[in-house]
Write a protein that holds these residues in place. Sequence first.
Motif, mmCIF file in Angstrom:
data_model
loop_
_atom_site.group_PDB
_atom_site.id
_atom_site.type_symbol
_atom_site.label_atom_id
_atom_site.label_comp_id
_atom_site.label_asym_id
_atom_site.label_seq_id
_atom_site.Cartn_x
_atom_site.Cartn_y
_atom_site.Cartn_z
ATOM 1 N N SER A 4 19.643 -57.072 -31.046
ATOM 2 C CA SER A 4 18.226 -56.782 -30.783
ATOM 3 C C SER A 4 18.060 -55.917 -29.543
ATOM 4 N N LEU A 5 18.863 -56.174 -28.519
ATOM 5 C CA LEU A 5 18.786 -55.375 -27.294
ATOM 6 C C LEU A 5 19.200 -53.924 -27.550
ATOM 7 N N LEU A 6 20.259 -53.743 -28.327
ATOM 8 C CA LEU A 6 20.666 -52.373 -28.645
ATOM 9 C C LEU A 6 19.634 -51.695 -29.538
ATOM 10 N N PRO A 14 15.725 -42.440 -29.299
ATOM 11 C CA PRO A 14 16.236 -42.129 -30.649
ATOM 12 C C PRO A 14 17.123 -40.892 -30.697
ATOM 13 N N ASN A 15 16.984 -39.999 -29.744
ATOM 14 C CA ASN A 15 17.814 -38.792 -29.749
ATOM 15 C C ASN A 15 19.293 -39.080 -29.502
ATOM 16 N N LEU A 16 19.612 -40.299 -29.092
ATOM 17 C CA LEU A 16 21.018 -40.647 -28.868
ATOM 18 C C LEU A 16 21.818 -40.618 -30.167
ATOM 19 N N VAL A 17 21.161 -40.822 -31.304
ATOM 20 C CA VAL A 17 21.866 -40.780 -32.591
ATOM 21 C C VAL A 17 21.351 -39.696 -33.534
ATOM 22 N N ARG A 18 20.194 -39.150 -33.270
ATOM 23 C CA ARG A 18 19.620 -38.137 -34.162
ATOM 24 C C ARG A 18 20.577 -36.950 -34.292
ATOM 25 N N ARG A 19 20.862 -36.596 -35.547
ATOM 26 C CA ARG A 19 21.760 -35.486 -35.899
ATOM 27 C C ARG A 19 23.181 -35.687 -35.364
ATOM 28 N N ARG A 20 23.584 -36.934 -35.191
ATOM 29 C CA ARG A 20 24.947 -37.228 -34.735
ATOM 30 C C ARG A 20 25.649 -38.124 -35.762
ATOM 31 N N ARG A 21 26.945 -37.966 -35.850
ATOM 32 C CA ARG A 21 27.752 -38.833 -36.717
ATOM 33 C C ARG A 21 27.944 -40.160 -35.998
ATOM 34 N N THR A 22 27.557 -41.235 -36.666
ATOM 35 C CA THR A 22 27.482 -42.541 -36.026
ATOM 36 C C THR A 22 28.274 -43.584 -36.803
ATOM 37 N N CYS A 23 28.962 -44.457 -36.072
ATOM 38 C CA CYS A 23 29.703 -45.559 -36.682
ATOM 39 C C CYS A 23 29.299 -46.860 -35.989
ATOM 40 N N CYS A 24 28.944 -47.844 -36.785
ATOM 41 C CA CYS A 24 28.560 -49.167 -36.273
ATOM 42 C C CYS A 24 29.649 -50.169 -36.644
ATOM 43 N N GLN A 39 16.879 -43.336 -37.820
ATOM 44 C CA GLN A 39 16.701 -42.369 -36.744
ATOM 45 C C GLN A 39 17.399 -41.042 -37.008
ATOM 46 N N SER A 40 17.645 -40.755 -38.253
ATOM 47 C CA SER A 40 18.149 -39.454 -38.705
ATOM 48 C C SER A 40 19.498 -39.028 -38.133
ATOM 49 N N PRO A 41 20.504 -39.904 -38.191
ATOM 50 C CA PRO A 41 21.842 -39.410 -37.825
ATOM 51 C C PRO A 41 22.316 -38.448 -38.910
ATOM 52 N N SER A 42 23.241 -37.568 -38.589
ATOM 53 C CA SER A 42 23.750 -36.655 -39.619
ATOM 54 C C SER A 42 24.623 -37.421 -40.615
ATOM 55 N N ARG A 95 33.568 -33.805 -38.292
ATOM 56 C CA ARG A 95 33.447 -35.077 -38.995
ATOM 57 C C ARG A 95 33.827 -36.264 -38.120
ATOM 58 N N LEU A 96 34.233 -36.050 -36.897
ATOM 59 C CA LEU A 96 34.524 -37.161 -35.994
ATOM 60 C C LEU A 96 33.222 -37.843 -35.598
ATOM 61 N N PHE A 97 33.313 -39.105 -35.226
ATOM 62 C CA PHE A 97 32.115 -39.827 -34.802
ATOM 63 C C PHE A 97 31.688 -39.393 -33.404
ATOM 64 N N ASP A 98 30.407 -39.081 -33.267
ATOM 65 C CA ASP A 98 29.834 -38.737 -31.967
ATOM 66 C C ASP A 98 29.398 -39.990 -31.222
ATOM 67 N N VAL A 99 28.925 -40.977 -31.975
ATOM 68 C CA VAL A 99 28.381 -42.213 -31.406
ATOM 69 C C VAL A 99 29.010 -43.392 -32.130
ATOM 70 N N MET A 100 29.484 -44.357 -31.361
ATOM 71 C CA MET A 100 29.988 -45.614 -31.911
ATOM 72 C C MET A 100 29.257 -46.752 -31.220
ATOM 73 N N VAL A 101 28.894 -47.765 -31.983
ATOM 74 C CA VAL A 101 28.159 -48.898 -31.426
ATOM 75 C C VAL A 101 28.745 -50.207 -31.936
ATOM 76 N N ALA A 102 28.588 -51.232 -31.109
ATOM 77 C CA ALA A 102 28.996 -52.585 -31.487
ATOM 78 C C ALA A 102 28.123 -53.565 -30.715
ATOM 79 N N ALA A 103 27.652 -54.590 -31.411
ATOM 80 C CA ALA A 103 26.814 -55.603 -30.763
ATOM 81 C C ALA A 103 27.255 -56.991 -31.219
#
Length: 142
Positions: A4-6, A14-24, A39-42, A95-103
């Motif tokens: 919830s905090l993340l 939202p721009n932290l992931v917008r148009r970025r390759r993201t992995c959760c 939030q429109s990641p690529s 194709r590499l991940f720009d953003v990775m997240v874990a909660a």
Amino acid sequence: VASSLLCWHFVQWPNLVRRRRTCCFGEGVGLLGVLLASQSPSYILLTDGSEVCVSIIRANLVINRHLAVQASVFRFGRAAAETLLEQQVGEGEDRLFDVMVAADVVYGQGAGGTLAAELMFESVDVLLAHHNQAVFYHSYTE
């Protein structure tokens, strides 16, 4: 609570992931990933170590109309991360991940929790080493 905090954090920026390759990683039922998908990641990949959780994630993606989002089983560790990296690099660096997240992906105290934490950071380490501008957001509560 950590998820919830993340979610709150990414709603604020939202721009932290917008148009970025993201992995959760360690998505559980997919709360954070469903929000990030809006939030429109690529590209976005939602993972969990449990096949049951991945099936729940897929159902939540359908309910929330995020039909293009990928969900798959991923168990932490260097070998798994290298396999994931090979799959992503197949078409070039874009194709590499720009953003990775874990909660809240590390549960419990003692050897099991410590091992899970080490394997998670080992996985992230492998992926970050191949993309010098990638970022990792991690949130954990006890």
